[in-house]
Design a protein around this motif. Structure first.
Motif, PDB file in Angstrom:
ATOM      1  N   THR A  73       0.832  -1.201   0.000  1.00  0.00           N
ATOM      2  CA  THR A  73       0.000   0.000   0.000  1.00  0.00           C
ATOM      3  C   THR A  73       0.867   1.252   0.000  1.00  0.00           C
ATOM      4  OG1 THR A  73      -1.782  -1.124   1.193  1.00  0.00           O
ATOM      5  CG2 THR A  73      -1.787   1.276   1.266  1.00  0.00           C
ATOM      6  N   ASN A 152      -7.677   2.276   9.610  1.00  0.00           N
ATOM      7  CA  ASN A 152      -7.599   2.185   8.155  1.00  0.00           C
ATOM      8  C   ASN A 152      -8.947   2.418   7.490  1.00  0.00           C
ATOM      9  OD1 ASN A 152      -4.838   1.734   7.682  1.00  0.00           O
ATOM     10  ND2 ASN A 152      -5.024  -0.435   8.178  1.00  0.00           N
ATOM     11  N   GLY A 156      -9.525   5.060   4.651  1.00  0.00           N
ATOM     12  CA  GLY A 156     -10.028   4.583   3.368  1.00  0.00           C
ATOM     13  C   GLY A 156     -11.290   5.310   2.925  1.00  0.00           C
ATOM     14  N   SER A 161     -10.148   5.252  -0.855  1.00  0.00           N
ATOM     15  CA  SER A 161      -9.084   4.378  -1.341  1.00  0.00           C
ATOM     16  C   SER A 161      -9.481   2.908  -1.211  1.00  0.00           C
ATOM     17  CB  SER A 161      -7.798   4.629  -0.540  1.00  0.00           C
ATOM     18  OG  SER A 161      -6.841   3.626  -0.811  1.00  0.00           O
ATOM     19  N   ILE A 164      -6.739   0.859   0.814  1.00  0.00           N
ATOM     20  CA  ILE A 164      -6.769   1.017   2.272  1.00  0.00           C
ATOM     21  C   ILE A 164      -8.032   0.398   2.853  1.00  0.00           C
ATOM     22  CG2 ILE A 164      -6.822   2.697   4.160  1.00  0.00           C
ATOM     23  CD1 ILE A 164      -4.984   4.443   2.604  1.00  0.00           C
ATOM     24  N   ARG A 165      -9.136   0.475   2.134  1.00  0.00           N
ATOM     25  CA  ARG A 165     -10.354  -0.206   2.602  1.00  0.00           C
ATOM     26  C   ARG A 165     -10.131  -1.711   2.653  1.00  0.00           C
ATOM     27  NH1 ARG A 165     -13.359   3.737  -0.467  1.00  0.00           N
ATOM     28  NH2 ARG A 165     -13.444   2.273  -2.232  1.00  0.00           N
TER      29      ARG A 165
END
Length: 223
Positions: A73, A152, A156, A161, A164-165
């Motif tokens: 990531t 996170n 996210g 994102s 990140i999700r």
């Protein structure tokens, strides 16, 4: 809950439409994820080796995969922040989704390997050595994993994102997997019934489900 952390480490944290702010959020998520998961992996791996528990080792490896996912990531956001050039006139934004897809592939590979190890433990059982201190440490790790997952998830959603999700979903699934491990070890401690291999299979299934969900969420935007 996390506003103070965002304000401290991200300049103009509320201006999420800016590329540099988006990158800062991704950078923070990656660094925090690496730190937390490396700590969890080290602690769980030590406990798993000392106790002979395949489910705890599986949980540790899951955290190691999460740490690798955080590295992916972090690299994805660094590359996505590069400006457009002659070969990439539309920029490098899709690299973020490629990173998320790589995360999913890694998670699926780990899941299959741990499933194999758990089946071997069922066929050739060796009861783990469980202590109260071990159960307390593993229970405390659940709270840390839950914090990371919500952290996170907040990032996210804030910067929209997929990568990140996906990391957030995996961290939250870690909590469920660790609960299964703790319950199986507590059962063995209280009754002597050994379900360590079966718990390892359940952890592997959680990992596989998480990998499938992450792959689905990142493949669609790529296509």
């Amino acid at each position: 809950m996390y506003e103070a952390l965002f304000r401290r480490f991200i300049e103009d944290h509320d201006k999420t439409s800016l590329a540099e702010v988006r990158f800062a959020y991704g950078n923070l998520s990656g660094r925090v994820g690496i730190t937390v998961n490396v700590i969890l992996c080290a602690v769980k791996f030590m406990l798993g080796i000392l106790s002979g528990s395949v489910s705890v080792v599986a949980d540790a490896v899951h955290n190691l995969a999460d740490a690798a996912a955080s590295v992916a990531t972090l690299l994805g956001f660094r590359l996505a922040a590069k400006p457009a050039d002659v070969e990439h006139p539309f920029g490098h934004g899709r690299i973020e989704y490629v990173a998320g897809f790589c995360i999913a592939g890694l998670i699926l590979l780990i899941g299959f390997k741990l499933m194999e190890a758990s089946v071997e433990k069922i066929l050739a059982p060796e009861p783990p050595e469980v202590s109260v201190s071990m159960l307390v440490i593993l229970t405390a790790s659940i709270a840390l994993q839950l914090w990371l997952g919500r952290f996170n998830k907040t990032i996210g959603e804030r910067i929209d994102s997929a990568a990140i999700r996906a990391a957030a979903a995996d961290s939250l699934n870690d909590c469920v997997a660790t609960v299964v491990v703790v319950l199986s070890l507590a059962l063995h401690y209280a009754t002597g019934i050994d379900v360590d291999g079966w718990a390892g299979i359940l952890v592997a299934l959680f990992i596989l489900h998480s990998g499938w969900e992450a792959a689905r969420d990142t493949l669609q935007p790529l296509l």
